[in-house]
Write a protein that holds these residues in place. Structure first.
Motif, mmCIF file in Angstrom:
data_model
loop_
_atom_site.group_PDB
_atom_site.id
_atom_site.type_symbol
_atom_site.label_atom_id
_atom_site.label_comp_id
_atom_site.label_asym_id
_atom_site.label_seq_id
_atom_site.Cartn_x
_atom_site.Cartn_y
_atom_site.Cartn_z
ATOM 1 N N SER A 30 0.812 -1.218 0.000
ATOM 2 C CA SER A 30 0.000 0.000 0.000
ATOM 3 C C SER A 30 0.845 1.266 0.000
ATOM 4 N N TYR A 31 2.165 1.108 0.173
ATOM 5 C CA TYR A 31 3.052 2.249 0.337
ATOM 6 C C TYR A 31 3.843 2.540 -0.926
ATOM 7 N N ASP A 32 3.953 3.809 -1.254
ATOM 8 C CA ASP A 32 4.958 4.240 -2.207
ATOM 9 C C ASP A 32 6.309 4.236 -1.482
ATOM 10 N N ASN A 53 2.294 0.255 -6.920
ATOM 11 C CA ASN A 53 2.161 -0.854 -7.870
ATOM 12 C C ASN A 53 3.281 -0.886 -8.904
ATOM 13 N N GLY A 54 4.264 -0.019 -8.728
ATOM 14 C CA GLY A 54 5.380 0.021 -9.667
ATOM 15 C C GLY A 54 5.075 0.739 -10.963
ATOM 16 N N GLY A 55 3.887 1.294 -11.067
ATOM 17 C CA GLY A 55 3.485 1.913 -12.315
ATOM 18 C C GLY A 55 4.069 3.280 -12.575
ATOM 19 N N SER A 62 20.622 13.397 -11.477
ATOM 20 C CA SER A 62 22.000 12.938 -11.287
ATOM 21 C C SER A 62 22.163 11.433 -11.446
ATOM 22 N N VAL A 63 21.057 10.691 -11.371
ATOM 23 C CA VAL A 63 21.156 9.227 -11.466
ATOM 24 C C VAL A 63 20.370 8.658 -12.633
ATOM 25 N N LYS A 64 19.652 9.507 -13.334
ATOM 26 C CA LYS A 64 18.816 9.036 -14.428
ATOM 27 C C LYS A 64 19.666 8.326 -15.476
ATOM 28 N N GLY A 65 19.205 7.156 -15.885
ATOM 29 C CA GLY A 65 19.938 6.367 -16.872
ATOM 30 C C GLY A 65 20.970 5.432 -16.266
ATOM 31 N N ARG A 66 21.258 5.611 -14.979
ATOM 32 C CA ARG A 66 22.240 4.752 -14.305
ATOM 33 C C ARG A 66 21.607 3.896 -13.202
ATOM 34 N N PHE A 67 20.609 4.421 -12.539
ATOM 35 C CA PHE A 67 19.957 3.723 -11.429
ATOM 36 C C PHE A 67 18.561 3.274 -11.863
ATOM 37 N N THR A 68 18.127 2.160 -11.302
ATOM 38 C CA THR A 68 16.786 1.657 -11.549
ATOM 39 C C THR A 68 16.155 1.223 -10.243
ATOM 40 N N ILE A 69 14.974 1.756 -9.968
ATOM 41 C CA ILE A 69 14.220 1.356 -8.785
ATOM 42 C C ILE A 69 13.155 0.351 -9.200
ATOM 43 N N SER A 70 12.955 -0.656 -8.372
ATOM 44 C CA SER A 70 11.928 -1.656 -8.648
ATOM 45 C C SER A 70 11.428 -2.197 -7.311
ATOM 46 N N ARG A 71 10.353 -2.934 -7.375
ATOM 47 C CA ARG A 71 9.820 -3.515 -6.146
ATOM 48 C C ARG A 71 9.222 -4.878 -6.419
ATOM 49 N N GLY A 72 9.281 -5.716 -5.398
ATOM 50 C CA GLY A 72 8.648 -7.017 -5.450
ATOM 51 C C GLY A 72 7.691 -7.115 -4.281
ATOM 52 N N ALA A 74 5.475 -9.233 -3.535
ATOM 53 C CA ALA A 74 5.370 -10.562 -2.950
ATOM 54 C C ALA A 74 6.469 -10.812 -1.927
ATOM 55 N N LYS A 75 7.599 -10.144 -2.119
ATOM 56 C CA LYS A 75 8.728 -10.298 -1.203
ATOM 57 C C LYS A 75 8.871 -9.125 -0.255
ATOM 58 N N ASN A 76 7.931 -8.196 -0.312
ATOM 59 C CA ASN A 76 8.004 -7.009 0.549
ATOM 60 C C ASN A 76 9.364 -6.318 0.442
ATOM 61 N N THR A 77 9.833 -6.161 -0.762
ATOM 62 C CA THR A 77 11.168 -5.607 -0.957
ATOM 63 C C THR A 77 11.176 -4.588 -2.085
ATOM 64 N N VAL A 78 11.952 -3.536 -1.886
ATOM 65 C CA VAL A 78 12.209 -2.578 -2.942
ATOM 66 C C VAL A 78 13.703 -2.576 -3.204
ATOM 67 N N TYR A 79 14.066 -2.401 -4.465
ATOM 68 C CA TYR A 79 15.464 -2.501 -4.886
ATOM 69 C C TYR A 79 15.924 -1.197 -5.534
ATOM 70 N N LEU A 80 17.221 -0.989 -5.483
ATOM 71 C CA LEU A 80 17.834 0.099 -6.237
ATOM 72 C C LEU A 80 19.064 -0.475 -6.923
#
Length: 122
Positions: A30-32, A53-55, A62-72, A74-80
């Protein structure tokens, strides 16, 4: 919501790291989520954010094109995923959660992880 960030370390310029932020609680989806960083002698700044929802995502210029944020949810995890790292990316990285649409200010976030150190140096 309790957040636990991990994955930091020492990496050479041009290298990659993937940070993870594990969340407890059934309402994680439910959280961003946002990733912030605070470099030596600098204020904390937003790096990236992602909607519940990742949408929708946001990246600092400064990080555009180099970093990617995502989330799972089902695993209650967000990644960078951080690629092409530069010395100026050296900072303590924090994950944060907000029970509304993500914003760019740290003051808009409700919960914070403890931070993980990223050092980019040869």
């Amino acid at each position: 919501v309790q957040l636990q960030a991990s994955g930091g370390g020492l990496v050479q310029p041009g290298g990659s790291l993937r940070l993870s932020c594990a969340a407890s609680g059934r309402t994680f989806r439910s959280y961003d989520m946002g990733w912030f960083r605070q470099g030596p002698g600098k204020e904390r700044e937003i790096v990236a954010a992602i909607s519940w929802n990742g949408g929708s995502t946001y990246y600092a210029d400064s990080v555009k094109g180099r970093f990617t944020i995502s989330r799972g949810n089902a695993k209650n995890t967000v990644y960078l995923q951080m690629n092409s790292l530069k010395p100026e990316d050296t900072a303590v990285y924090y994950c944060a959660a907000v029970y509304s649409s993500y914003g760019l200010s740290e003051y808009e976030y409700d919960y914070w992880g403890q931070g993980t150190q990223v050092t980019v140096s040869s």
